[in-house]
Write a protein that holds these residues in place. Sequence first.
Motif, mmCIF file in Angstrom:
data_model
loop_
_atom_site.group_PDB
_atom_site.id
_atom_site.type_symbol
_atom_site.label_atom_id
_atom_site.label_comp_id
_atom_site.label_asym_id
_atom_site.label_seq_id
_atom_site.Cartn_x
_atom_site.Cartn_y
_atom_site.Cartn_z
ATOM 1 N N TYR A 103 0.812 -1.218 0.000
ATOM 2 C CA TYR A 103 0.000 0.000 0.000
ATOM 3 C C TYR A 103 0.845 1.268 0.000
ATOM 4 O O TYR A 103 0.303 2.368 0.107
ATOM 5 C CB TYR A 103 -0.944 -0.006 1.205
ATOM 6 C CG TYR A 103 -2.166 -0.876 0.999
ATOM 7 C CD1 TYR A 103 -3.356 -0.338 0.520
ATOM 8 C CD2 TYR A 103 -2.127 -2.241 1.267
ATOM 9 C CE1 TYR A 103 -4.482 -1.121 0.334
ATOM 10 C CE2 TYR A 103 -3.251 -3.037 1.080
ATOM 11 C CZ TYR A 103 -4.419 -2.475 0.609
ATOM 12 O OH TYR A 103 -5.528 -3.268 0.419
ATOM 13 N N GLY A 104 2.153 1.122 -0.097
ATOM 14 C CA GLY A 104 3.012 2.292 -0.209
ATOM 15 C C GLY A 104 3.162 3.097 1.066
ATOM 16 O O GLY A 104 3.410 4.305 1.006
ATOM 17 N N LEU A 105 3.049 2.441 2.231
ATOM 18 C CA LEU A 105 3.242 3.158 3.493
ATOM 19 C C LEU A 105 4.729 3.363 3.753
ATOM 20 O O LEU A 105 5.560 2.519 3.416
ATOM 21 C CB LEU A 105 2.638 2.364 4.657
ATOM 22 C CG LEU A 105 1.137 2.050 4.612
ATOM 23 C CD1 LEU A 105 0.719 1.342 5.896
ATOM 24 C CD2 LEU A 105 0.319 3.305 4.400
ATOM 25 N N THR A 106 5.070 4.469 4.364
ATOM 26 C CA THR A 106 6.459 4.733 4.729
ATOM 27 C C THR A 106 6.794 3.997 6.028
ATOM 28 O O THR A 106 5.889 3.674 6.814
ATOM 29 C CB THR A 106 6.701 6.233 4.938
ATOM 30 O OG1 THR A 106 5.950 6.666 6.095
ATOM 31 C CG2 THR A 106 6.285 7.038 3.716
ATOM 32 N N PRO A 107 8.087 3.730 6.296
ATOM 33 C CA PRO A 107 8.463 3.114 7.577
ATOM 34 C C PRO A 107 7.979 3.922 8.776
ATOM 35 O O PRO A 107 7.600 3.358 9.805
ATOM 36 C CB PRO A 107 9.992 3.082 7.504
ATOM 37 C CG PRO A 107 10.305 3.045 6.040
ATOM 38 C CD PRO A 107 9.242 3.876 5.393
ATOM 39 N N GLU A 108 7.978 5.234 8.637
ATOM 40 C CA GLU A 108 7.514 6.095 9.732
ATOM 41 C C GLU A 108 6.012 5.893 9.992
ATOM 42 O O GLU A 108 5.576 5.845 11.158
ATOM 43 C CB GLU A 108 7.789 7.563 9.404
ATOM 44 C CG GLU A 108 9.256 7.958 9.355
ATOM 45 C CD GLU A 108 9.977 7.479 8.097
ATOM 46 O OE1 GLU A 108 11.214 7.422 8.121
ATOM 47 O OE2 GLU A 108 9.284 7.174 7.087
ATOM 48 N N GLU A 109 5.237 5.771 8.924
ATOM 49 C CA GLU A 109 3.797 5.527 9.084
ATOM 50 C C GLU A 109 3.545 4.181 9.744
ATOM 51 O O GLU A 109 2.658 4.053 10.610
ATOM 52 C CB GLU A 109 3.107 5.587 7.718
ATOM 53 C CG GLU A 109 2.979 7.007 7.161
ATOM 54 C CD GLU A 109 2.450 7.021 5.742
ATOM 55 O OE1 GLU A 109 1.697 7.958 5.397
ATOM 56 O OE2 GLU A 109 2.793 6.097 4.958
ATOM 57 N N VAL A 110 4.308 3.175 9.345
ATOM 58 C CA VAL A 110 4.154 1.837 9.935
ATOM 59 C C VAL A 110 4.438 1.874 11.429
ATOM 60 O O VAL A 110 3.657 1.357 12.249
ATOM 61 C CB VAL A 110 5.071 0.818 9.237
ATOM 62 C CG1 VAL A 110 4.996 -0.545 9.947
ATOM 63 C CG2 VAL A 110 4.690 0.661 7.780
ATOM 64 N N GLU A 111 5.536 2.501 11.822
ATOM 65 C CA GLU A 111 5.903 2.562 13.238
ATOM 66 C C GLU A 111 4.863 3.326 14.047
ATOM 67 O O GLU A 111 4.541 2.952 15.176
ATOM 68 C CB GLU A 111 7.282 3.220 13.396
ATOM 69 C CG GLU A 111 8.439 2.353 12.965
ATOM 70 C CD GLU A 111 8.477 1.018 13.698
ATOM 71 O OE1 GLU A 111 8.355 1.021 14.943
ATOM 72 O OE2 GLU A 111 8.616 -0.026 13.031
ATOM 73 N N GLU A 112 4.333 4.377 13.471
ATOM 74 C CA GLU A 112 3.343 5.189 14.188
ATOM 75 C C GLU A 112 2.023 4.445 14.377
ATOM 76 O O GLU A 112 1.373 4.570 15.425
ATOM 77 C CB GLU A 112 3.091 6.485 13.417
ATOM 78 C CG GLU A 112 2.061 7.403 14.064
ATOM 79 C CD GLU A 112 1.771 8.637 13.212
ATOM 80 O OE1 GLU A 112 0.816 9.351 13.540
ATOM 81 O OE2 GLU A 112 2.496 8.872 12.217
ATOM 82 N N ARG A 113 1.627 3.654 13.379
ATOM 83 C CA ARG A 113 0.301 3.041 13.395
ATOM 84 C C ARG A 113 0.266 1.665 14.062
ATOM 85 O O ARG A 113 -0.761 1.284 14.635
ATOM 86 C CB ARG A 113 -0.223 2.908 11.958
ATOM 87 C CG ARG A 113 -0.431 4.225 11.248
ATOM 88 C CD ARG A 113 -0.868 3.990 9.799
ATOM 89 N NE ARG A 113 -0.916 5.232 9.032
ATOM 90 C CZ ARG A 113 -1.279 5.302 7.755
ATOM 91 N NH1 ARG A 113 -1.631 4.199 7.105
ATOM 92 N NH2 ARG A 113 -1.296 6.471 7.128
ATOM 93 N N LYS A 114 1.368 0.911 13.972
ATOM 94 C CA LYS A 114 1.277 -0.484 14.396
ATOM 95 C C LYS A 114 1.220 -0.657 15.911
ATOM 96 O O LYS A 114 0.557 -1.584 16.407
ATOM 97 C CB LYS A 114 2.426 -1.310 13.809
ATOM 98 C CG LYS A 114 3.781 -1.107 14.459
ATOM 99 C CD LYS A 114 4.798 -2.069 13.858
ATOM 100 C CE LYS A 114 6.182 -1.913 14.496
ATOM 101 N NZ LYS A 114 7.158 -2.858 13.928
ATOM 102 N N GLY A 115 1.885 0.205 16.658
ATOM 103 C CA GLY A 115 1.922 0.070 18.110
ATOM 104 C C GLY A 115 0.540 0.032 18.746
ATOM 105 O O GLY A 115 0.215 -0.919 19.490
ATOM 106 N N PRO A 116 -0.312 1.031 18.482
ATOM 107 C CA PRO A 116 -1.660 1.010 19.056
ATOM 108 C C PRO A 116 -2.475 -0.220 18.650
ATOM 109 O O PRO A 116 -3.238 -0.751 19.452
ATOM 110 C CB PRO A 116 -2.288 2.296 18.512
ATOM 111 C CG PRO A 116 -1.124 3.204 18.235
ATOM 112 C CD PRO A 116 -0.027 2.293 17.770
ATOM 113 N N LEU A 117 -2.309 -0.675 17.388
ATOM 114 C CA LEU A 117 -3.046 -1.850 16.934
ATOM 115 C C LEU A 117 -2.560 -3.114 17.640
ATOM 116 O O LEU A 117 -3.366 -3.954 18.072
ATOM 117 C CB LEU A 117 -2.909 -2.004 15.423
ATOM 118 C CG LEU A 117 -3.654 -0.976 14.572
ATOM 119 C CD1 LEU A 117 -3.211 -1.043 13.115
ATOM 120 C CD2 LEU A 117 -5.164 -1.187 14.675
ATOM 121 N N LEU A 118 -1.256 -3.273 17.762
ATOM 122 C CA LEU A 118 -0.703 -4.438 18.445
ATOM 123 C C LEU A 118 -1.144 -4.479 19.902
ATOM 124 O O LEU A 118 -1.488 -5.550 20.428
ATOM 125 C CB LEU A 118 0.829 -4.431 18.347
ATOM 126 C CG LEU A 118 1.410 -4.707 16.960
ATOM 127 C CD1 LEU A 118 2.889 -4.335 16.924
ATOM 128 C CD2 LEU A 118 1.229 -6.179 16.584
#
Length: 246
Positions: A103-118
């Motif tokens: 989906y073309g997410l940046t590494p920064e977007e992944v780090e910001e979003r995954k923590g709350p979901l996990l």
Amino acid sequence: MVLEINQLTGGYSKEPVIHDISFNIKSGEIIGLIGLNGAGKSTTIKHILGLLRPHAGEIKVMDKTIEADVEAYRRHMGYIPESPILYEELTLREHINMTAMAYGLTPEEVEERKGPLLRRFRLDDKEDTFPSHFSKGMKQKVMLICAFIVEPELYIIDEPFLGLDPLGIESLIELMISERDKNRSILMSTHILATAERYCDRYIIIDQGRKIADGTLPELRELTGLAGGTLDDVYIKLTGGIRHEQ
């Protein structure tokens, strides 16, 4: 409109399974797609995803058709199937990263979003775990995390509560409401009507391959003459029989 379906007819062969189905989904709506086993819900979903070619009709996602631009069309959607589909050789972290790349997410977007979901799904200590060590419910949570990390305009969720424990169900409901509040939309197929009644804004009821109702619970009560009736009551009245679970 996030999703527009106009006079959709289609199926898996020359003989159509669904007939002349039309409905729209606006931004910020949670829509319950309701129907008997074999009514045509999964066929409708497969057409929206572009896995089946319509016999007739048109489907638009964010005003785009799959024929015009397949990548742009699918990039606006996140899909969670009824049964988890994972790669046994990839860890949870690698599933997340693979989804992010698609989906073309940046590494920064992944780090910001995954923590709350996990943390929400209590998998924050499982990032380096392989699917073979996950229960069915945990595998379903991996699918949820991968879909919600994308933050698409439209989520399509097929029977989202199967395999989830009560805490997982509550976490998913809270997340869906949160996404709706951010003006994202959800189309959800489910047979757990008592749960759907708590948070869906509107219901689309399909029977024998045709849409037979589309409206809020108060509108469906008025349609059936069941003032104060539950979604189960309305559903049984509209379909003319006992509800068969899928």
